[in-house]
Design an enzyme around this catalytic site. Structure first.
Site, PDB file in Angstrom:
ATOM      1  N   GLY A 179       0.848  -1.194   0.000  1.00 27.68           N
ATOM      2  CA  GLY A 179       0.000   0.000   0.000  1.00 27.68           C
ATOM      3  C   GLY A 179       0.877   1.234   0.000  1.00 27.68           C
TER       4      GLY A 179
ATOM      5  N   ARG B 248       8.851  -2.297  22.190  1.00 26.59           N
ATOM      6  CA  ARG B 248       8.997  -3.747  22.171  1.00 26.59           C
ATOM      7  C   ARG B 248       8.795  -4.290  20.769  1.00 26.59           C
ATOM      8  NH1 ARG B 248      11.658  -6.606  24.826  1.00 26.59           N
ATOM      9  NH2 ARG B 248      10.585  -7.292  26.699  1.00 26.59           N
TER      10      ARG B 248
ATOM     11  N   PRO C 107       9.589 -10.501  15.578  1.00 26.83           N
ATOM     12  CA  PRO C 107      10.971 -10.226  15.146  1.00 26.83           C
ATOM     13  C   PRO C 107      11.206 -10.412  13.650  1.00 26.83           C
ATOM     14  CG  PRO C 107      10.958 -11.543  17.150  1.00 26.83           C
ATOM     15  CD  PRO C 107       9.528 -11.467  16.692  1.00 26.83           C
TER      16      PRO C 107
ATOM     17  N   GLY D 227       1.229  -6.995   3.601  1.00 30.74           N
ATOM     18  CA  GLY D 227       2.546  -7.593   3.445  1.00 30.74           C
ATOM     19  C   GLY D 227       3.471  -7.266   4.590  1.00 30.74           C
TER      20      GLY D 227
ATOM     21  N   LYS E 165       5.706   0.625  20.105  1.00 29.22           N
ATOM     22  CA  LYS E 165       5.584   1.931  19.445  1.00 29.22           C
ATOM     23  C   LYS E 165       5.240   1.659  17.973  1.00 29.22           C
ATOM     24  CE  LYS E 165       9.493   4.003  21.154  1.00 29.22           C
ATOM     25  NZ  LYS E 165      10.362   5.151  21.551  1.00 29.22           N
ATOM     26  N   GLY E 166       5.963   2.210  17.044  1.00 27.67           N
ATOM     27  CA  GLY E 166       5.665   1.968  15.629  1.00 27.67           C
ATOM     28  C   GLY E 166       6.957   1.780  14.875  1.00 27.67           C
TER      29      GLY E 166
ATOM     30  N   GLY F 167       6.939   0.805  10.885  1.00 29.57           N
ATOM     31  CA  GLY F 167       6.890   0.722   9.419  1.00 29.57           C
ATOM     32  C   GLY F 167       7.560   1.880   8.709  1.00 29.57           C
ATOM     33  N   GLU F 168       7.408   3.069   9.213  1.00 27.66           N
ATOM     34  CA  GLU F 168       7.900   4.225   8.474  1.00 27.66           C
ATOM     35  C   GLU F 168       9.245   4.724   8.994  1.00 27.66           C
ATOM     36  OE1 GLU F 168       3.556   5.641   8.562  1.00 27.66           O
ATOM     37  OE2 GLU F 168       4.321   6.174   6.597  1.00 27.66           O
TER      38      GLU F 168
END
Ligand code: MOS
Length: 734
Positions: free
Chosen positions: A241, A624, A628, A470, A697-698, A700-701
């Site tokens: 996306g 965290r 993995p 994905g 937390k995050g 992907g970006e």
């Protein structure tokens, strides 16, 4: 607080994917299914005076040709940031107006794809052409915050201010003042934007790979004047996306209208050349960065001013300084964004939408400052650490950027770097450059309503707002459910991206894991509590199915609702209405960011001056690490994309005719396998203590934020040339 550990498990859907059992929208087939193709505008701005569709209608097997003249009366979708659902407010083919080259002017439906394509190529239009502007150069930049009546959230445009940056900059002993340019880019997910539309007894069923099935449902309801309950959007898999699929697309209505008109299912796959012009993209932006520092490397002032392109018909807000203000503890900061209206489709979000361009500019400037001060760029960054958020004064929920830098430096061998540009050479004579840069990305959370059920036959059914594109969302959910419920992964049925399950919310902004994993955890706990109530005092070693058998029940269900700290209950209404409802990075008590440090070695070949990225070490603080395997893969993907952004990717604007010239994967150049050297990924893996019980937390970006700057800084170290635009090409270092 207990620290959960997560098993290193393979992707839960890996087996289905490798044998082709995971179905994407365009894999759908139906008896009687028809195929659609679009004819698009060959002018960049103006009006359609007439369309000749006779030749198209004459092609054997063609069943329908739709134009604005016979589309019927449908509403535009509205912009997703302005109370609507679309990536742009405008719906093509509702009028004769042309806002950009490549805009659809006709939809052709045929019994075969070949018939539809041939017929679409025969559609001819007469136009009235109007002048247009497609490049930033020479176009006026507007300070949108000053405009009254803007339908967009004003806070997105507010200047980011801490202290008095202009005064502190003017008084600083050492100053950097530089301009950087970031090109437009297109994300090019491998799965093309595609829709299969089918009417089943008055209910519209849409199969479409998306990050936002909720917006498609509610946006189509608005466009068609239908009750949202009569629209189902099914998106179990999305083949990438990256922001392009985060809202209602322009083709979905067209497929739905054609399917209704013909009484048969219609499939519409938008070819890549058309996606370059009819789906969102990363807008061009230019950045003016000023830094003021003391001789010992304390940065006293930073000013980040950015101009970004938007479309003529929408205000797509840029938010570049939000991240640069929060990357370091710079006490005096001023950031502002302006928009430049150009005649293109509305641009949108592309992975790290603002942070990738902003970090290229800002982290290049930090490197320039290190050079000016004669400091190691690593030491300069460590010198400007912070525990509090500069913009709000609130504490940061967690911050391990210094740990990322130290661990990255250790793994990379940074202490062997000779600071002198051009001083390090490989055996083959290539100039070696070592560069470092950092990234940060807001930690956002979206509300979730999750439902879970245990069945007597041993299955666990779970549904929540989320989309598998994905990145491994199902695997992240599975790792939590497997651990909490002690069931085998094969027992899990995870329904996401599907409006027939839980209400669907946008999956974007790196909030996926931090939104669905805590929801899965709470749902699992609610189910365990319900099981305990059903069979009080049961042996804790029993599986949910065994407890059901003991109690003589076939099925037991639980529902949980979850929202971010500080969110009002009204966010559930937005979730149920298909509207964006994330919170963060500023929460009532704290501000939350993820961080990354990237270390890069480039080799610049002595004769050809080809730039190769020999190795990258990336260390990430995403709280965290839940999953993995998929986390490691996210970071690798981010690094590869950073290499593409730095050295390859640009959407070439055609100033003569409008549109983008290199609208295919042959000429929109992305890195291939041979372009990628070694990538080493590491995580700090410390749970965030404030954000959610899972400590997530995050990721992907933030994974890609800073990579391009690290490469540019490495190119400078190798060659002594400071390149302030992307992509960096051979001709820049000759
Ligand atoms: Mo992502 S660019 O937030 O869909």
């Amino acid at each position: 607080m207990s620290e959960p550990t997560f098993p290193r498990s393979p992707r839960i859907d890996a087996f289905d994917k490798v044998r082709g059992a995971a179905l994407y929208a365009a894999d759908q087939s139906r008896p009687g299914m028809l195929h659609a193709a679009l004819a698009v505008s060959t002018i960049n701005r103006g009006e359609v005076l007439s369309i000749d569709t006779r030749a198209a209608r004459g092609v054997a097997g063609v069943r329908l040709v739709l134009t604005h003249a016979d589309m019927g009366d449908y509403k535009p979708p509205g912009h997703v940031l302005a109370g609507g659902f679309g990536f742009q407010s405008m719906q093509p083919m509702l009028s004769n107006r042309i806002a950009y080259r490549g805009q659809p002017i006709a939809l052709v439906v045929g019994e075969t794809l070949e018939a539809a394509l041939e017929a679409a190529s025969l559609v001819r239009a007469k136009y009235e052409r109007q002048p247009f502007q497609v490049t930033l150069e020479g176009a006026p930049a507007k300070d949108i915050v000053a405009q009254q009546g803007s339908p967009l959230p004003q806070e997105m445009f507010a200047d980011k201010v801490a202290g008095d940056a202009d005064a502190a900059f003017a008084g600083a002993a050492h100053r950097i003042d530089a301009h950087y340019l970031h090109p437009p880019q297109h994300q090019n997910p491998i799965e093309l934007v595609s829709t299969v539309a089918e009417w089943r007894r008055g209910t519209l069923v849409i199969h479409e790979g998306t990050q936002n099935s909720g917006a498609i449902r509610h946006g189509l309801a608005r466009q068609l004047g239908l009750d949202p309950a009569r629209i189902e959007v099914i998106s179990p898999q999305c083949g990438g996306g990256f922001g392009m699929k985060n809202s209602l697309q322009m083709q979905t209505l067209l497929a739905a209208v054609a399917a209704r008109r013909l009484g048969q299912p219609v499939k519409l796959v938008v070819p890549r050349s058309q996606l370059f012009h009819d789906a969102s993209f990363r807008p061009a932006s230019r950045h003016h960065i000023r830094l003021g520092a003391s001789a010992d490397g304390k940065i006293l002032a930073a000013i980040h001013e950015a101009d970004q392109q938007t479309s003529r018909h929408d205000l797509f807000p840029g938010s570049y300084a939000e991240m640069t203000a929060r990357l370091y503890g710079i006490p005096n900061f001023r950031g502002r964004e302006r928009l430049v209206r150009l005649d293109t489709q509305t641009p949108g979000y592309m992975r790290a939408p603002f942070e990738q361009p902003a970090s290229f500019a800002f982290e290049s400037a930090i490197d320039e400052l290190a050079q000016l001060l004669g400091l190691d760029p690593l030491a300069l960054r460590l010198r400007n650490e912070t525990r509090t958020d500069v913009l709000t004064g609130k504490p940061l929920s967690s911050r391990f950027l210094a740990d990322c830098l130290r661990e990255g430096a250790r793994r990379f061998g940074w202490d062997k770097r000779n600071a002198q540009p051009g001083s390090m050479k490989a055996k083959d004579g290539a100039a070696i450059g070592w560069g470092v840069a950092c990234g940060a990305y807001k930690v956002a959370t979206s509300p979730a309503i999750a439902r879970i059920a245990a069945t007597r036959d041993g299955r666990i059914l779970f549904t929540v707002a989320g989309h598998e594109m994905g990145q491994g969302m199902r695997s992240a959910i599975a790792s939590m459910l497997v651990r909490r419920l002690r069931v085998a992964p094969q027992a899990l049925v995870i329904q996401i991206g599907d409006t027939r399950g839980a209400p669907q919310h946008l999956t974007a902004g790196s909030w996926g894991t931090a939104s669905v994993v805590p929801a899965a955890q709470e749902a699992a706990e609610a189910l365990l509590a319900a099981l305990a109530e059903l069979a009080p005092g049961h042996d804790p070693a029993l599986t949910p199915a065994q407890v059901l058998a003991l109690a003589g029940r076939d099925r037991l269900e639980a529902e949980v609702r979850r929202k971010a700290p500080g969110q009002p209950d009204a966010v559930y209404g937005r979730l149920q209405g298909g509207m964006p409802a994330p919170a963060g990075p500023a929460y009532p008590e704290f501000v939350s960011m993820s961080y990354a440090a990237h270390f890069v070695e480039v080799n610049v070949e002595p004769v050809t001056r080809r730039i190769r990225v020999a190795r990258v070490v990336s260390v990430v603080d995403c709280g965290r690490v839940v999953s993995p395997l998929t986390a490691d893969s996210q970071v690798r993907g981010g690094v590869v994309w950073g290499i593409g952004a730095a050295l390859r990717e640009i959407s070439e604007v055609d100033p003569r005719y409008g549109g983008f010239l290199n609208a295919d994967l042959a000429e929109y150049v992305v890195p291939v396998h041979a372009d990628i050297g070694s990538i080493e990924v590491a995580f700090i893996d410390q749970p965030d203590p404030l954000l959610n019980a899972a400590g997530v937390k995050g990721l992907g970006e933030v994974a890609m934020v800073g990579v391009a700057a690290a490469i540019a800084n490495a190119v400078h170290h190798a060659t002594g040339k400071r390149i302030r635009h992307l992509p960096i090409r051979i001709e820049d270092v000759l």
